[in-house]
Design a protein around this motif. Structure first.
Motif, PDB file in Angstrom:
ATOM      1  N   LEU A   1     -17.238   3.155  -0.990  1.00 33.64           N
ATOM      2  CA  LEU A   1     -15.603   2.634  -1.591  1.00 33.64           C
ATOM      3  C   LEU A   1     -15.742   1.687  -1.700  1.00 33.64           C
ATOM      4  CD1 LEU A   1     -14.471   6.570   0.137  1.00 33.64           C
ATOM      5  CD2 LEU A   1     -15.330   5.485  -2.836  1.00 33.64           C
ATOM      6  N   GLY A   2     -16.207   0.417  -0.873  1.00 31.92           N
ATOM      7  CA  GLY A   2     -15.931  -0.824  -1.210  1.00 31.92           C
ATOM      8  C   GLY A   2     -14.947  -1.247   0.012  1.00 31.92           C
ATOM      9  N   ILE A   3     -14.827  -0.365   1.109  1.00 36.23           N
ATOM     10  CA  ILE A   3     -14.130  -0.504   2.404  1.00 36.23           C
ATOM     11  C   ILE A   3     -14.924  -0.800   3.312  1.00 36.23           C
ATOM     12  CG2 ILE A   3     -12.548  -0.014   3.437  1.00 36.23           C
ATOM     13  CD1 ILE A   3     -11.306   1.508   2.175  1.00 36.23           C
ATOM     14  N   GLU A   4     -15.545  -2.397   3.581  1.00 36.91           N
ATOM     15  CA  GLU A   4     -15.889  -2.792   5.349  1.00 36.91           C
ATOM     16  C   GLU A   4     -15.382  -3.259   6.110  1.00 36.91           C
ATOM     17  OE1 GLU A   4     -18.442  -6.043   2.998  1.00 36.91           O
ATOM     18  OE2 GLU A   4     -19.631  -4.326   1.829  1.00 36.91           O
ATOM     19  N   THR A   5     -13.987  -3.779   5.975  1.00 35.43           N
ATOM     20  CA  THR A   5     -13.038  -4.013   7.236  1.00 35.43           C
ATOM     21  C   THR A   5     -12.674  -2.738   7.636  1.00 35.43           C
ATOM     22  OG1 THR A   5     -11.837  -4.750   5.976  1.00 35.43           O
ATOM     23  CG2 THR A   5     -13.820  -6.522   6.749  1.00 35.43           C
ATOM     24  N   VAL A   6     -11.626  -2.773   8.814  1.00 31.88           N
ATOM     25  CA  VAL A   6     -10.515  -2.350   9.295  1.00 31.88           C
ATOM     26  C   VAL A   6      -9.302  -2.374   8.854  1.00 31.88           C
ATOM     27  CG1 VAL A   6      -9.082  -1.885  11.480  1.00 31.88           C
ATOM     28  CG2 VAL A   6     -11.261  -1.925  11.609  1.00 31.88           C
ATOM     29  N   GLY A   7      -9.363  -3.827   8.203  1.00 31.33           N
ATOM     30  CA  GLY A   7      -8.278  -4.622   7.569  1.00 31.33           C
ATOM     31  C   GLY A   7      -8.056  -3.865   5.918  1.00 31.33           C
ATOM     32  N   GLN A   8      -9.315  -3.185   5.481  1.00 31.93           N
ATOM     33  CA  GLN A   8      -9.124  -2.624   4.315  1.00 31.93           C
ATOM     34  C   GLN A   8      -9.015  -1.545   4.199  1.00 31.93           C
ATOM     35  OE1 GLN A   8     -12.928  -4.111   3.421  1.00 31.93           O
ATOM     36  NE2 GLN A   8     -13.058  -5.586   2.241  1.00 31.93           N
TER      37      GLN A   8
ATOM     38  N   ALA B   1      -5.217   0.432   2.094  1.00 30.86           N
ATOM     39  CA  ALA B   1      -5.877   1.349   1.413  1.00 30.86           C
ATOM     40  C   ALA B   1      -3.930   2.481   1.555  1.00 30.86           C
ATOM     41  CB  ALA B   1      -7.059   2.147   1.414  1.00 30.86           C
ATOM     42  N   GLU B   2      -4.487   2.871   0.201  1.00 31.65           N
ATOM     43  CA  GLU B   2      -2.612   3.855   0.049  1.00 31.65           C
ATOM     44  C   GLU B   2      -3.698   4.998   1.136  1.00 31.65           C
ATOM     45  OE1 GLU B   2      -0.202   3.986  -1.412  1.00 31.65           O
ATOM     46  OE2 GLU B   2      -0.239   2.057  -2.129  1.00 31.65           O
TER      47      GLU B   2
ATOM     48  N   TRP C   1      -4.918   8.354  -1.030  1.00 32.12           N
ATOM     49  CA  TRP C   1      -5.888   8.018  -1.812  1.00 32.12           C
ATOM     50  C   TRP C   1      -7.532   8.025  -0.104  1.00 32.12           C
ATOM     51  CZ3 TRP C   1     -10.277   4.955   0.234  1.00 32.12           C
ATOM     52  CH2 TRP C   1     -11.250   4.525  -0.667  1.00 32.12           C
ATOM     53  N   LEU C   2      -6.414   7.427   1.204  1.00 27.90           N
ATOM     54  CA  LEU C   2      -7.524   8.257   2.223  1.00 27.90           C
ATOM     55  C   LEU C   2      -8.015   9.695   2.402  1.00 27.90           C
ATOM     56  CD1 LEU C   2      -6.461   5.464   4.125  1.00 27.90           C
ATOM     57  CD2 LEU C   2      -9.004   5.389   3.609  1.00 27.90           C
ATOM     58  N   ILE C   3      -7.026  10.385   2.024  1.00 24.92           N
ATOM     59  CA  ILE C   3      -6.716  11.677   1.794  1.00 24.92           C
ATOM     60  C   ILE C   3      -7.723  12.202   0.919  1.00 24.92           C
ATOM     61  CG2 ILE C   3      -5.048  13.885   2.282  1.00 24.92           C
ATOM     62  CD1 ILE C   3      -3.123  11.964   3.594  1.00 24.92           C
ATOM     63  N   GLN C   4      -7.777  11.894   0.115  1.00 27.07           N
ATOM     64  CA  GLN C   4      -8.138  12.713  -1.485  1.00 27.07           C
ATOM     65  C   GLN C   4      -9.817  12.037  -1.160  1.00 27.07           C
ATOM     66  OE1 GLN C   4      -6.354  10.093  -4.375  1.00 27.07           O
ATOM     67  NE2 GLN C   4      -4.944  11.399  -4.629  1.00 27.07           N
ATOM     68  N   ASN C   5     -10.160  10.695  -0.095  1.00 22.15           N
ATOM     69  CA  ASN C   5     -11.349  10.302  -0.297  1.00 22.15           C
ATOM     70  C   ASN C   5     -11.631  11.301   1.355  1.00 22.15           C
ATOM     71  OD1 ASN C   5     -12.831   9.370  -2.244  1.00 22.15           O
ATOM     72  ND2 ASN C   5     -10.581   8.043  -1.904  1.00 22.15           N
ATOM     73  N   PHE C   6     -11.123  12.152   2.181  1.00 21.81           N
ATOM     74  CA  PHE C   6     -11.542  12.130   3.852  1.00 21.81           C
ATOM     75  C   PHE C   6     -11.406  12.904   3.847  1.00 21.81           C
ATOM     76  CE2 PHE C   6     -12.707   7.714   2.704  1.00 21.81           C
ATOM     77  CZ  PHE C   6     -14.054   7.497   3.107  1.00 21.81           C
TER      78      PHE C   6
ATOM     79  N   SER D   1      -6.120   2.494  11.994  1.00 20.31           N
ATOM     80  CA  SER D   1      -6.840   1.109  10.788  1.00 20.31           C
ATOM     81  C   SER D   1      -5.176   0.036  11.604  1.00 20.31           C
ATOM     82  CB  SER D   1      -7.052   1.184   9.401  1.00 20.31           C
ATOM     83  OG  SER D   1      -6.005   1.605   9.143  1.00 20.31           O
ATOM     84  N   HIS D   2      -4.481   1.186  11.580  1.00 16.69           N
ATOM     85  CA  HIS D   2      -2.509   0.413  12.028  1.00 16.69           C
ATOM     86  C   HIS D   2      -2.709   0.272  13.586  1.00 16.69           C
ATOM     87  CE1 HIS D   2      -1.084  -0.362   7.835  1.00 16.69           C
ATOM     88  NE2 HIS D   2      -2.077   0.343   7.515  1.00 16.69           N
TER      89      HIS D   2
END
Length: 418
Positions: free
Chosen positions: A233-240, A244-245, A248-253, A265-266
């Motif tokens: 999904l184009g996310i490679e780092t913790v900061g990315q 992310a919204e 969006w994270l809930i929709q995908n995971f 991540s925070h």
């Protein structure tokens, strides 16, 4: 000019301690000639070293291995060659054919595990056991942890973490890495940042600079499958992840894992350090505003010494304990820490008895240098009325001053603390 604003310490100071290449490091104590060489642990008993006629040892090499075994762990020199734990030994042999192969010895590893955990518990007893080579430690209420050193508000907890590392090394001959942060999730990451023999102390202000640039797999709880999906999904780092919204994270995971990814991540984690064990010891200590001298400041030191013993007696009464082993801790200028202890025939709990025992310990310390910290500890705890299995009392050994000691150095008598 006004003094710089000192940010408040976090409510919790949680440490994660991870032994460095634990199994391999234990083996290097047994075979010191292998220090600095690529060594892999995971062989069978027939891979044990053999003694040559000249008294030297002959070690098995990874290139001669056949079978389906996996590496239990490896030294850092072997890791530099691409050999890591859980890797098949046949695959490892392709990467490091000349690496030394040793069999596992779990009884020996468990022995050293008990040693390092006991050493930590003497200083900071609130421990969560996470396995043979790692623990979480709650330092929040350990004496001295919240004391600033100069303009460094984290100086006290840094000194405490160094003391833990030194105690582990003294007990085992092994190094460890410690991360100290406001929670378990961040501390687990921090303990890996400066390995081996690392000490990393982070606050929430450090998250953007130290945590966000890391690969997503550095968060404990993001496994290979989740990492692969994040990467796709184009996310490679913790900061990315942090950017992310949340929706969006809930929709995908999914609702639960997606929300957790956002929180992690925070750097948010409210899990407590879980322990159900009785305390190993109770201590009281203080860092002086200025370094004190045993002769020139004897009245002030005497008053502080008395107050620490009285505080310790009150702690024992409040928690319902008594103890047989009284310990003394002194930190001198230059951050040199000295400890002494004495085990008595019978448990004690009152301030006067604690002070007498700690005073006996003080007689065994060279007090020629200025002091920056004084602490008193009582261990070998029991409940009043409990049936005790008493160990022999440990008496202070009779000794003469060493060649490097000043025979006129001030000791307990010149302090006039009693």
């Amino acid at each position: 000019m006004s003094a710089p604003t000192v940010p408040p310490l976090p409510d919790r100071l949680i440490a994660h301690l991870d032994m460095d290449a634990f199994y391999a490091s234990v083996e290097l104590l047994r075979y010191p000639e292998l220090k600095g060489l690529p060594v892999v642990i995971g062989g069978r008993r027939d891979h044990a070293p053999r003694l040559r006629p000249d008294g030297t040892r002959e070690f098995a090499r990874l290139r001669d291995y056949t079978g389906r075994g996996v590496a239990t762990t490896s030294t850092y020199a072997a890791r530099d060659l691409g050999v890591f734990s859980a890797m098949g030994l046949m695959k490892a042999a392709l990467r490091a054919p000349d690496a030394i192969l040793l069999p596992t010895d779990f009884e020996r590893y468990r022995h050293y595990s008990r040693l390092f955990k006991a050493a930590v518990a003497e200083i900071a007893p609130v421990i969560e056991d996470r396995g043979i080579d790692e623990i979480y430690i709650d330092l929040s209420e350990v004496p001295g942890a919240r004391e600033a050193v100069g303009h460094d508000p984290l100086g006290g907890v840094r000194a405490l973490a160094r003391e833990i590392k030194n105690s582990v090394f003294s007990a085992t001959g092994l190094t460890c890495s410690i991360g100290v942060t406001p929670n378990k999730l961040l501390s687990k990451i921090a303990s890996e940042l400066d390995k081996p023999d690392g000490l990393t102390v982070l606050t929430r202000d450090d998250i953007p600079g130290r945590i966000w640039p890391l690969a997503v797999r550095k968060i404990n709880g993001i496994g290979p499958k989740a990492a692969a999906k994040l990467n796709a999904l184009g996310i490679e780092t913790v900061g990315q992840i942090a950017a992310a919204e949340p929706l969006w994270l809930i929709q995908n995971f999914g609702k639960s894992y997606g929300a957790w990814l956002h929180e992690a991540s925070h750097g948010r984690d409210n899990r407590p350090v879980v322990t159900h064990s009785e305390p190993v010891s109770i201590s009281r200590e203080t860092t002086f505003e200025r370094d004190l001298h045993a002769v020139h400041d004897k009245a002030e030191l005497g008053a502080i010494f008395t107050e620490l013993c009285e505080q310790l007696a009150r702690d024992l009464a409040r928690k319902g304990y008594q103890g047989r082993t009284v310990g003394l801790k002194l930190r001198f200028e230059g951050f040199v820490t000295v400890t002494r202890d004495l085990t008595l025939d019978q448990p004690i709990a009152d301030a006067a008895a604690i002070r007498r025992a700690a005073g006996s310990c003080l007689k065994r310390v060279d007090l020629s240098k200025r002091l920056r910290l004084l602490g008193v500890r009582i261990g070998n705890l029991s409940r009043p009325g409990e049936a005790l299995q008493l160990k022999p009392a440990r008496r202070a050994p009779a000794r003469k001053p060493g060649p490097s000691e000043d025979k006129a150095a001030p000791r307990l008598e010149s302090l006039e603390l009693f």
